[in-house]
Structure formats: C-alpha cells, structure tokens
Design an enzyme around this catalytic site. Structure first.
Site, PDB file in Angstrom:
ATOM      1  CE1 TYR A 178      -4.117   1.875   0.616  1.00  0.00           C
ATOM      2  CE2 TYR A 178      -2.862   3.032   2.297  1.00  0.00           C
ATOM      3  CZ  TYR A 178      -3.989   2.919   1.504  1.00  0.00           C
ATOM      4  OH  TYR A 178      -4.977   3.872   1.603  1.00  0.00           O
TER       5      TYR A 178
ATOM      6  CE  LYS B  53      -3.831   4.867  -1.379  1.00  0.00           C
ATOM      7  NZ  LYS B  53      -4.922   5.352  -2.257  1.00  0.00           N
TER       8      LYS B  53
END
Length: 245
Positions: free
Chosen positions: A148, A152
């Site tokens: 993640y 991001k």
C-alpha cells in the site's frame, strides 16, 4: 456554492467512503457525477442518492475503465476525474504474498494510470480539466503496508508527472494524501489487529494534533477545492489531509 454547475465528473471507487463523500460534495455544487465502482449495487445506491449515474468498473481492467470514461464523457466533455478506488492487503514484508502485492499495486497504480490515461484523451482535446488522485500518509511508510505504501507513493510521482505533461493543454493534476479517515478500510485495519473500531479511532485520535480522526467529508472538501477554479493555478501538488503536520 455552485462551482461545478454544468460540469461532468467521474469518480472511480465512488460507491463508499471518500469516493462517495466526494461524489456527494461535487454533486451538491452542481456537477453531473458518474459513480464508477466494482460494487455496482453500492455505486447505484450512491448515485441515486446524489442524482448521478452509476457504472460498474473494475479499475484494473482497461476495457472497464475506458467504458466508464466514455460513459462520463457522453456529452463530449469530462471536466473532473477523481480516482478513489483502493484496497488493502496488509501484512509484514516476510508474510506478504505475491497476490497481496499484485492486487494492491494493480488496483491503486494500474487503476489510476488507466483512468488518467483515458481521461486525458478527452481533457486535452477540450483544453481543460482537473484530476485529483488519492494517495495516503502511508506513502511515507507504514508498518505492515509495504504494498500500500509503495502504491500510494507511486501515485504522488504519477501526479507530478501528469501535471508536467498535461499543463500545456490546460489540464491540472493534484493529489490528496489522507491520514486516518473513518472508513470501511480503516475498520478493516482495526479488525486485523484485533481492536474494536471505537478503540482504534480513540487511540489514533490521541496521536493527531487536532485530536480527532478524519471523516470522508474532510477529504471531499479539499478535493472539491482542487477540482474547482479556486485552484486554477494549482497543479502537481500533494496535500496531506491528516489533522496535523
């Protein structure tokens, strides 16, 4: 305010959470909003509530994404793209599987790339448009979120590159990076570590300068600003919406 009167907006991952709040905020300011989401029933419910349209969209599928952009641009215009689609598959690096990694990277990075690529074809032709990509404070690194965090962080680089490439065509690209926002995704994290959601939020709030966790509407307000003419000279920026520095 009616800053988006007559404008067409596409929100990917728009059925719930930050996406749904953004769709509602832009619709309340006059936009015609297309809510694109893998969960068609939830997308339809959100769209009906705000007077918009729903399309089923798996953002990892080029065909689905291009169809969603085409649906939003039926009138010949697409004024705003907001990319909110996201998933988590948290685990420590030594436990993370190939599937955990690939699913998160595909949803966040590939999904956003496909949406931006399809949207820019419409926006550059019309000579205007605004994109807002949704990153996260996890872009700075977070235990148990190698996939993640990497995705991001990649979105922030993608945002800046889009701003550089598309600025000459009158198209702006910006990024928001939310902190702790009370959504189904953060509830998943609470469940993963064995805490009640209330306790999880209370613990998080103690570490936030504003002493509260964020709500989806907090992020939607910043996105609305970035999409509007109030931010006409703002592009390539990453704004952290996290209740503190």
């Amino acid at each position: 305010m009616r800053r988006f009167e007559g404008q067409t907006v596409l929100v990917t991952g728009g059925a719930k959470g930050i996406g749904a709040a953004t769709a509602a905020r832009l619709a309340s300011e006059g936009a015609q909003v297309v809510v694109a989401d893998f969960d068609e029933a939830a997308a339809t419910e959100t769209a009906e509530r705000i007077g918009g349209r729903a399309v089923r969209c798996d953002v990892t599928s080029r065909a689905d994404v291009e169809a969603a952009v085409a649906a939003a641009a039926e009138s010949g215009r697409l004024d705003v793209l907001v990319t909110c689609a996201g998933i988590i598959r948290d685990n420590l690096i030594h436990k993370m599987t190939d599937d955990d990694w690939e699913a998160v990277i595909a949803t966040h990075l590939r999904g956003t790339f496909l949406a931006a690529q399809a949207a820019q074809a419409v926006m550059t032709q019309q000579g205007s448009g605004s994109m807002v990509l949704v990153s996260s404070v996890s872009a700075l690194g977070n235990r148990g979120q190698a996939n993640y965090s990497a995705a991001k962080a990649g979105l922030q680089g993608l945002t800046k590159t889009l701003a550089i490439e598309l600025g000459r065509f009158g198209v702006r690209a910006n990024c928001v990076a939310p902190g702790f926002i009370a959504t189904a995704m953060t509830q998943q994290t609470a469940e993963r570590i064995g805490m009640s959601f209330d306790d999880f939020q209370a613990t998080a709030a103690e570490q936030i300068p504003l002493r509260r966790v964020g709500q989806p509407e907090d992020v939607a307000g910043v996105i609305a600003f970035l999409c509007s003419d109030d931010a006409a000279y703002v592009t390539g920026q990453v704004i952290y919406v996290s209740g503190g520095p």
